[in-house]
Design a protein around this motif. Structure first.
Motif, short mmCIF file in Angstrom:
data_model
loop_
_atom_site.label_atom_id
_atom_site.label_comp_id
_atom_site.label_asym_id
_atom_site.label_seq_id
_atom_site.Cartn_x
_atom_site.Cartn_y
_atom_site.Cartn_z
N GLY A 34 0.98 -1.05 -0.07
CA GLY A 34 -0.20 0.12 -0.05
C GLY A 34 0.94 1.14 -0.05
O GLY A 34 0.44 2.38 0.27
N GLU A 35 1.97 1.27 -0.34
CA GLU A 35 2.95 2.26 -0.47
C GLU A 35 2.75 3.53 -1.62
O GLU A 35 2.46 3.16 -2.66
CB GLU A 35 4.47 1.80 -0.76
CG GLU A 35 5.43 2.86 -0.81
CD GLU A 35 5.52 3.65 0.54
OE1 GLU A 35 5.67 5.09 0.33
OE2 GLU A 35 5.69 3.17 1.50
N ALA A 36 2.48 4.60 -0.93
CA ALA A 36 1.95 5.57 -1.88
C ALA A 36 2.97 6.04 -3.09
O ALA A 36 2.44 6.35 -3.98
CB ALA A 36 1.61 7.06 -1.04
N THR A 37 4.20 6.12 -2.54
CA THR A 37 5.18 6.34 -3.62
C THR A 37 5.11 5.29 -4.89
O THR A 37 5.20 5.68 -5.90
CB THR A 37 6.53 6.60 -3.13
OG1 THR A 37 6.68 7.30 -1.95
CG2 THR A 37 7.49 6.90 -4.32
N LEU A 38 5.20 3.93 -4.41
CA LEU A 38 5.00 2.92 -5.41
C LEU A 38 3.91 3.05 -6.20
O LEU A 38 3.91 2.90 -7.38
CB LEU A 38 5.10 1.51 -4.44
CG LEU A 38 4.90 0.38 -5.40
CD1 LEU A 38 6.19 0.25 -6.33
CD2 LEU A 38 5.00 -0.80 -4.57
N LEU A 39 2.51 3.54 -5.54
CA LEU A 39 1.41 3.64 -6.50
C LEU A 39 1.45 4.77 -7.61
O LEU A 39 1.18 4.44 -8.71
CB LEU A 39 0.19 4.03 -5.44
CG LEU A 39 -1.04 4.22 -6.13
CD1 LEU A 39 -1.64 3.18 -6.82
CD2 LEU A 39 -1.92 5.01 -5.18
N SER A 40 2.19 5.84 -7.23
CA SER A 40 2.43 6.93 -8.07
C SER A 40 3.32 6.40 -9.40
O SER A 40 3.14 6.29 -10.56
CB SER A 40 2.98 8.11 -7.24
OG SER A 40 2.12 8.67 -6.45
N ALA A 41 4.40 5.84 -8.88
CA ALA A 41 5.47 5.29 -9.82
C ALA A 41 4.91 4.23 -10.83
O ALA A 41 5.20 4.24 -12.09
CB ALA A 41 6.72 4.82 -9.01
N PHE A 42 4.26 3.15 -10.12
CA PHE A 42 3.67 2.15 -10.84
C PHE A 42 2.70 2.69 -11.79
O PHE A 42 2.47 2.38 -13.09
CB PHE A 42 2.82 1.18 -10.01
CG PHE A 42 2.11 0.11 -10.88
CD1 PHE A 42 2.69 -0.85 -11.06
CD2 PHE A 42 0.69 0.20 -10.75
CE1 PHE A 42 2.09 -2.00 -11.78
CE2 PHE A 42 -0.07 -0.66 -11.44
CZ PHE A 42 0.61 -1.91 -11.82
N SER A 43 1.65 3.70 -11.53
CA SER A 43 0.71 4.14 -12.65
C SER A 43 1.46 4.97 -13.64
O SER A 43 0.87 5.04 -14.77
CB SER A 43 -0.23 5.04 -11.71
OG SER A 43 -0.59 4.37 -10.68
N LEU A 44 2.43 5.73 -13.49
CA LEU A 44 2.83 6.51 -14.45
C LEU A 44 4.21 5.75 -15.30
O LEU A 44 4.28 6.21 -16.33
CB LEU A 44 3.76 7.63 -13.75
CG LEU A 44 2.73 9.04 -13.10
CD1 LEU A 44 3.82 9.96 -12.47
CD2 LEU A 44 2.07 9.42 -14.30
N ILE A 45 4.34 4.59 -14.76
CA ILE A 45 5.53 3.98 -15.50
C ILE A 45 5.01 2.52 -16.49
O ILE A 45 5.66 2.56 -17.48
CB ILE A 45 6.82 3.31 -14.68
CG1 ILE A 45 7.37 4.56 -13.79
CG2 ILE A 45 7.69 2.45 -15.25
CD1 ILE A 45 8.52 4.15 -13.01
#
Length: 218
Positions: A34-45
């Motif tokens: 549930g890591e927020a940074t990972l969510l952002s990176a995953f969504s954009l990459i």
């Protein structure tokens, strides 16, 4: 056209199996942490990675001489280019769908703790990766047929930088006109404008690539 689309699918599927396995692994990791940074990176990459593999499929065709063989088939050159753009669109949308599914599941499991501005932040992440993926294709294909397969790596780097540059420039433009205070109405209008510019750029790129390919000699 169906035959060309099937060829594009089979040409990229081996590489995509590896990419999709990686994307799924990161997606599952996101669900667990549930890591927020990972969510952002995953969504954009995630969508751009799939888009880059779709572009690299063209070089694979060149190496196997299939690119030349297609020209002997009873298909028009513009149909070959159109099939590549259609395939690129399908895979880019697939990337967006994967992101949307994992984002929804992450919020369902860990709660709505990721989006300061609510729904519009989620839309930004979901569409952001898709817009980058489409723009990568818009840059890559005309450059590929203009410069050749041997410069594929350079083309991919230019495409990624160019795509990020366009998104960044449009974002800065919106912030400039809004003095940094973007209301929901202005946000959704801006999103529609950016999406429209992306689609127009992609269509223009397709037309340009068809013109370039018409004059290619093999």
């Amino acid at each position: 056209m169906k035959g060309l689309l099937k060829n594009n699918f089979y040409g990229v599927i081996e590489n995509l199996k590896i990419a999709l396995a990686f994307v799924m692994f990161v997606g599952v990791l996101l669900l667990i942490t549930g890591e927020a940074t990972l969510l952002s990176a995953f969504s954009l990459i995630a969508p751009p990675i799939i888009a880059l593999l779709m572009v690299s499929c063209v070089r694979k065709e060149s190496a196997s001489k299939w690119e030349k063989y297609k020209l002997t088939l009873p298909v028009r050159r513009k149909a070959i280019i159109e099939s590549q753009y259609i395939s690129h669109t399908i895979w880019s949308i697939s990337g967006v769908v994967i992101v949307a599914v994992f984002m929804t599941l992450t919020v369902f499991i860990h709660g709505d703790q990721y989006f300061y501005y609510g729904f519009r932040d989620a839309i930004t992440l979901v569409l952001g990766g898709g817009i980058l993926a489409i723009l990568i294709g818009a840059f890559s294909y005309p450059l590929y047929y203009l410069w050749g397969a041997e410069k594929t790596e350079v083309i991919l780097i230019i495409s990624v930088i160019g795509s990020i540059g366009i998104v960044f420039a449009l974002t800065m433009l919106v912030n400039t006109f809004s003095d940094g205070n973007v209301s929901d109405t202005l946000y959704y209008i801006s999103l529609l404008v950016v999406t429209a510019i992306t689609i127009i750029t992609f269509i223009f790129s397709c037309v340009l690539t068809k013109q370039i390919f018409q004059h290619c000699e093999y």
